[in-house]
Scaffold this motif. Sequence first.
Motif, short mmCIF file in Angstrom:
data_model
loop_
_atom_site.label_atom_id
_atom_site.label_comp_id
_atom_site.label_asym_id
_atom_site.label_seq_id
_atom_site.Cartn_x
_atom_site.Cartn_y
_atom_site.Cartn_z
N HIS A 177 -17.50 91.54 -51.38
CA HIS A 177 -18.03 91.33 -52.73
C HIS A 177 -18.97 90.12 -52.79
N ARG A 178 -19.00 89.31 -51.72
CA ARG A 178 -19.84 88.11 -51.71
C ARG A 178 -21.08 88.27 -50.84
N MET A 179 -21.57 89.48 -50.66
CA MET A 179 -22.74 89.69 -49.81
C MET A 179 -23.97 89.08 -50.46
N SER A 180 -24.82 88.55 -49.63
CA SER A 180 -26.04 87.91 -50.07
C SER A 180 -26.98 88.91 -50.74
N THR A 181 -27.72 88.45 -51.72
CA THR A 181 -28.70 89.31 -52.37
C THR A 181 -29.85 89.65 -51.43
N HIS A 182 -30.01 88.88 -50.35
CA HIS A 182 -31.03 89.22 -49.35
C HIS A 182 -30.71 90.55 -48.69
N ILE A 183 -29.46 90.91 -48.70
CA ILE A 183 -29.01 92.11 -48.03
C ILE A 183 -28.84 93.27 -49.00
N THR A 184 -28.53 92.98 -50.25
CA THR A 184 -28.26 94.05 -51.21
C THR A 184 -29.44 94.31 -52.16
N SER A 185 -30.52 93.57 -52.03
CA SER A 185 -31.68 93.76 -52.88
C SER A 185 -32.71 94.64 -52.18
N PHE A 186 -33.04 95.78 -52.77
CA PHE A 186 -33.99 96.70 -52.15
C PHE A 186 -35.36 96.06 -51.99
N GLU A 187 -35.77 95.25 -52.92
CA GLU A 187 -37.08 94.61 -52.83
C GLU A 187 -37.19 93.75 -51.57
N ARG A 188 -36.12 93.04 -51.26
CA ARG A 188 -36.12 92.19 -50.07
C ARG A 188 -36.07 93.02 -48.79
N ILE A 189 -35.31 94.11 -48.81
CA ILE A 189 -35.27 95.00 -47.66
C ILE A 189 -36.66 95.57 -47.42
N ASN A 190 -37.32 95.97 -48.49
CA ASN A 190 -38.67 96.53 -48.39
C ASN A 190 -39.62 95.53 -47.75
N VAL A 191 -39.59 94.28 -48.18
CA VAL A 191 -40.46 93.25 -47.62
C VAL A 191 -40.12 93.05 -46.14
N ALA A 192 -38.84 92.93 -45.82
CA ALA A 192 -38.43 92.66 -44.44
C ALA A 192 -38.83 93.79 -43.49
N PHE A 193 -38.71 95.02 -43.94
CA PHE A 193 -38.91 96.15 -43.04
C PHE A 193 -40.31 96.76 -43.08
N SER A 194 -41.15 96.40 -44.03
CA SER A 194 -42.44 97.07 -44.16
C SER A 194 -43.63 96.22 -43.73
N ARG A 195 -43.43 95.03 -43.23
CA ARG A 195 -44.54 94.14 -42.90
C ARG A 195 -44.95 94.14 -41.44
N ALA A 196 -44.23 94.91 -40.61
CA ALA A 196 -44.58 94.99 -39.19
C ALA A 196 -45.71 95.99 -39.00
N GLN A 197 -46.77 95.56 -38.30
CA GLN A 197 -47.90 96.46 -38.07
C GLN A 197 -47.69 97.35 -36.85
N ASN A 198 -46.99 96.83 -35.82
CA ASN A 198 -46.82 97.60 -34.59
C ASN A 198 -45.37 97.81 -34.18
N LEU A 199 -44.51 96.83 -34.43
CA LEU A 199 -43.13 96.94 -33.97
C LEU A 199 -42.20 96.19 -34.91
N LEU A 200 -41.14 96.86 -35.31
CA LEU A 200 -40.08 96.24 -36.11
C LEU A 200 -38.79 96.32 -35.32
N VAL A 201 -38.18 95.16 -35.09
CA VAL A 201 -36.89 95.10 -34.41
C VAL A 201 -35.89 94.57 -35.43
N VAL A 202 -34.85 95.34 -35.69
CA VAL A 202 -33.82 94.92 -36.62
C VAL A 202 -32.55 94.68 -35.82
N VAL A 203 -32.01 93.47 -35.92
CA VAL A 203 -30.80 93.10 -35.21
C VAL A 203 -29.70 92.92 -36.24
N GLY A 204 -28.59 93.62 -36.07
CA GLY A 204 -27.51 93.49 -37.03
C GLY A 204 -26.30 94.31 -36.64
N ALA A 205 -25.28 94.21 -37.44
CA ALA A 205 -24.01 94.91 -37.20
C ALA A 205 -24.05 96.27 -37.88
N GLN A 206 -24.25 97.32 -37.10
CA GLN A 206 -24.37 98.67 -37.64
C GLN A 206 -23.17 99.06 -38.49
#
Length: 144
Positions: A31-60
């Motif tokens: 219930h205490r997850m960061s808004t950086h993780i639960t906000s679609f706007e932030r996900i969009n910024v994080a994942f859509s700015r790579a021109q050639n390669l996006l590497v996402v590191v995290g706990a699947q």
Amino acid sequence: MSVNTVDRFQGQEKNIIIANLVRNWNSKDSHRMSTHITSFERINVAFSRAQNLLVVVGAQNLFSKVPVNLRAMDSADTRKLKVYSGIMSRLNQKGCFFPSSCLIDEPTAEKIKAEYKEANQNRGKKNYNNNKRFHKNNNREVKA
């Protein structure tokens, strides 16, 4: 190379982006997850700015369960969807999803974990001994 938060990265693009989502919570803390993780706007910024390669590191296992707040396009309503699960599923279907085991084998991972644990235990002992020494030295009577 530059390192930035999602908020500071707004409006920029880079050839390669590594998005760090490494974070694990206990199920009690979900219930205490960061808004950086639960906000679609932030996900969009994080994942859509790579021109050639996006590497996402995290706990699947963690992120596939995270509900993300999505605003409705035609009203002020919001709904929660498991966006990360969908992203990971699509990447997996395209052959673009790799488990950590392809980067590091299990014996090496176990060795690193053991070294990390030992280093933390030694750091704790060192801090304890330093604190003990500090208090001992500061509790001496000063003779004139």
